[in-house]
Design an enzyme around this catalytic site. Structure first.
Site, short mmCIF file in Angstrom:
data_model
loop_
_atom_site.label_atom_id
_atom_site.label_comp_id
_atom_site.label_asym_id
_atom_site.label_seq_id
_atom_site.Cartn_x
_atom_site.Cartn_y
_atom_site.Cartn_z
N SER A 5 -40.16 -35.14 -79.54
CA SER A 5 -41.00 -34.70 -78.34
C SER A 5 -41.19 -35.95 -77.69
CB SER A 5 -42.02 -33.76 -78.74
OG SER A 5 -41.67 -32.34 -78.79
N LYS A 62 -40.11 -36.49 -74.06
CA LYS A 62 -40.61 -35.90 -72.86
C LYS A 62 -41.45 -36.74 -72.08
CE LYS A 62 -41.68 -31.11 -75.34
NZ LYS A 62 -41.18 -31.30 -76.43
N SER A 76 -47.00 -29.82 -75.39
CA SER A 76 -45.63 -30.12 -76.02
C SER A 76 -44.52 -29.21 -75.62
CB SER A 76 -45.57 -30.68 -77.29
OG SER A 76 -44.54 -31.42 -77.53
#
Length: 410
Positions: free
Chosen positions: A61, A64, A127
């Protein structure tokens, strides 16, 4: 003899590998359980320490951050507003909500209109992979097409060794990043978008009736922590891009490949403590500081001072400061006329375990060509000596303590 040759070859290979690792990682003597780690000083961009900092790794993640950077960039240039809304398609919902029960989600609903500001919080705080898919489809029609935007933005920012393949960081065989690139990306976000960066410090966010806490557990538990992003997949292990400020200094830390969430938090805190406690920014030279003088040939003055025009600062571990070396290199004599600010030579600054730093050295004053008497005097000197040729000189300098004092910040 053959056995000796094999053992020698093995030793040389190991030595060359170690040297290559040392060259790739300028400071690599801070032990860490993380397979990948890099700490950067935000203000100067100096790397405090690095372990496999330029080696490819799965971002999870932490990818991101690039999706967020694209949104921030469009907001900054008024191509997008926080109140603009994106539509959740059935495809986006099935791909990221219904189809991936174990993945992190914002919990978007089919057909809903979601404000950009809420999508940002869904990505940063919760997230949400679903929020990333909604963003990707809005701008490019699909995550695959959106990754082209991500890679173009990465190139513009200066990320040299990262390839993005989706907006969320979910596993993809061709997607990889480096710790150095993630640190550069974090610094870019903090520097370019201060009005939006504060979202990273928010502790929780509620969407669709579901309240979720920020996965960055440093918030509220580590003094000065204010961002950025955690990540975890089976392939990547537990990772984090973290930022914290203390006494005017900001450090950015990237770790990845740790075995547990608790281990990630503990190791991140420990490494940040080392960064703040053991490393300092040293103001070596102020603008217009003199570092010596050089002979001038055929000038009204016989010498001219050598100065630096820009401040020379260096981030060092306290133990490295004692072994600091500063070498001044220049060609002598310098032929008149000399113009103030003219580049005359350079300083090379070294210390154990860091990449060398270079700074240009300039003439501190104008020196006009000498008059008739000067030329006659030089002519007589040349009659009784060999032709005057420029010679390169290198001399080690000892800087006064007043010029190497620690600073609380750059």
């Amino acid at each position: 003899m053959r056995l000796i040759f094999v053992l020698l070859a093995s030793f040389l290979f190991s030595l060359s590998s170690a040297l290559a690792q040392s060259a790739a990682d300028p400071v690599n003597d801070v032990p860490t359980a993380a397979p990948f780690a890099l700490m950067m000083d935000f203000e100067t961009g100096a790397v405090l320490f690095s372990k496999n900092g330029d080696a490819p790794m799965a971002p999870a993640s932490m990818a991101k951050l690039m999706t967020v950077a694209i949104l921030f960039e469009k907001l900054k240039h008024n191509e997008l507003r926080l109140d603009d809304t994106f539509t959740v398609t059935e495809r986006a919902w099935r791909l990221s909500v219904a189809g991936k029960n174990e993945s992190s989600k914002m919990f978007v609903s089919i057909g809903s209109q979601i404000r950009v500001e809420d999508l940002l919080r869904g990505i940063i705080i919760q997230s949400g992979n679903d929020a990333c898919t909604v963003v990707a489809e809005h701008f490019a029609g699909s995550e695959e097409a959106f990754s082209d935007l991500m890679n173009a933005e990465a190139k513009k920012i200066g990320l040299k060794n990262s390839v993005f393949k989706n907006a969320s960081g979910l596993p993809h065989p061709d997607m990889h990043v480096t710790s150095r690139d993630l640190a550069l990306l974090a610094a870019y976000i903090i520097r370019e978008f201060p009005q939006y960066y504060r979202m990273f410090a928010e502790r929780e966010f509620t969407w669709n009736g579901i309240k979720q806490g920020n996965r960055n557990l440093l918030l509220g538990s580590y003094v000065g922590a204010d961002g950025l992003k955690t990540g975890h997949t089976a392939a990547s292990g537990y990772g984090m891009v973290a930022s914290a400020q203390r006494e005017g200094r900001r450090l950015i830390l990237v770790v990845n490949g740790l075995a547990s969430e608790a281990g990630r938090v503990a190791e991140t805190k420990r490494l940040l403590d080392i960064g703040f406690r053991e490393f300092r920014v040293y103001a070596l030279l102020k603008p217009e500081s003199s570092v010596g003088e050089v002979e001038v040939w055929s000038g009204e003055e016989s010498k001219v001072s050598l100065v630096v025009q820009k401040p020379v600062t260096l981030l060092l571990r306290r133990t490295q400061r004692d072994a600091l070396k500063v070498v001044l290199t220049y060609d002598t004599p310098v032929l008149a006329p000399v113009v103030k600010g003219q580049v005359i030579g350079k300083l090379t600054i070294t210390a154990p375990g860091i990449e060398s730093l270079s700074a240009t050295v300039h003439a501190g004053a104008n020196v006009d060509s000498g008059g008739l008497m000067t030329k006659m005097k030089l002519g007589l000197q040349e009659l009784f000596s060999s032709e005057r040729e420029p010679t390169q000189v290198s001399e080690q300098l000892t800087l006064p303590e007043s010029q190497t004092a620690e600073t609380a910040g750059p």
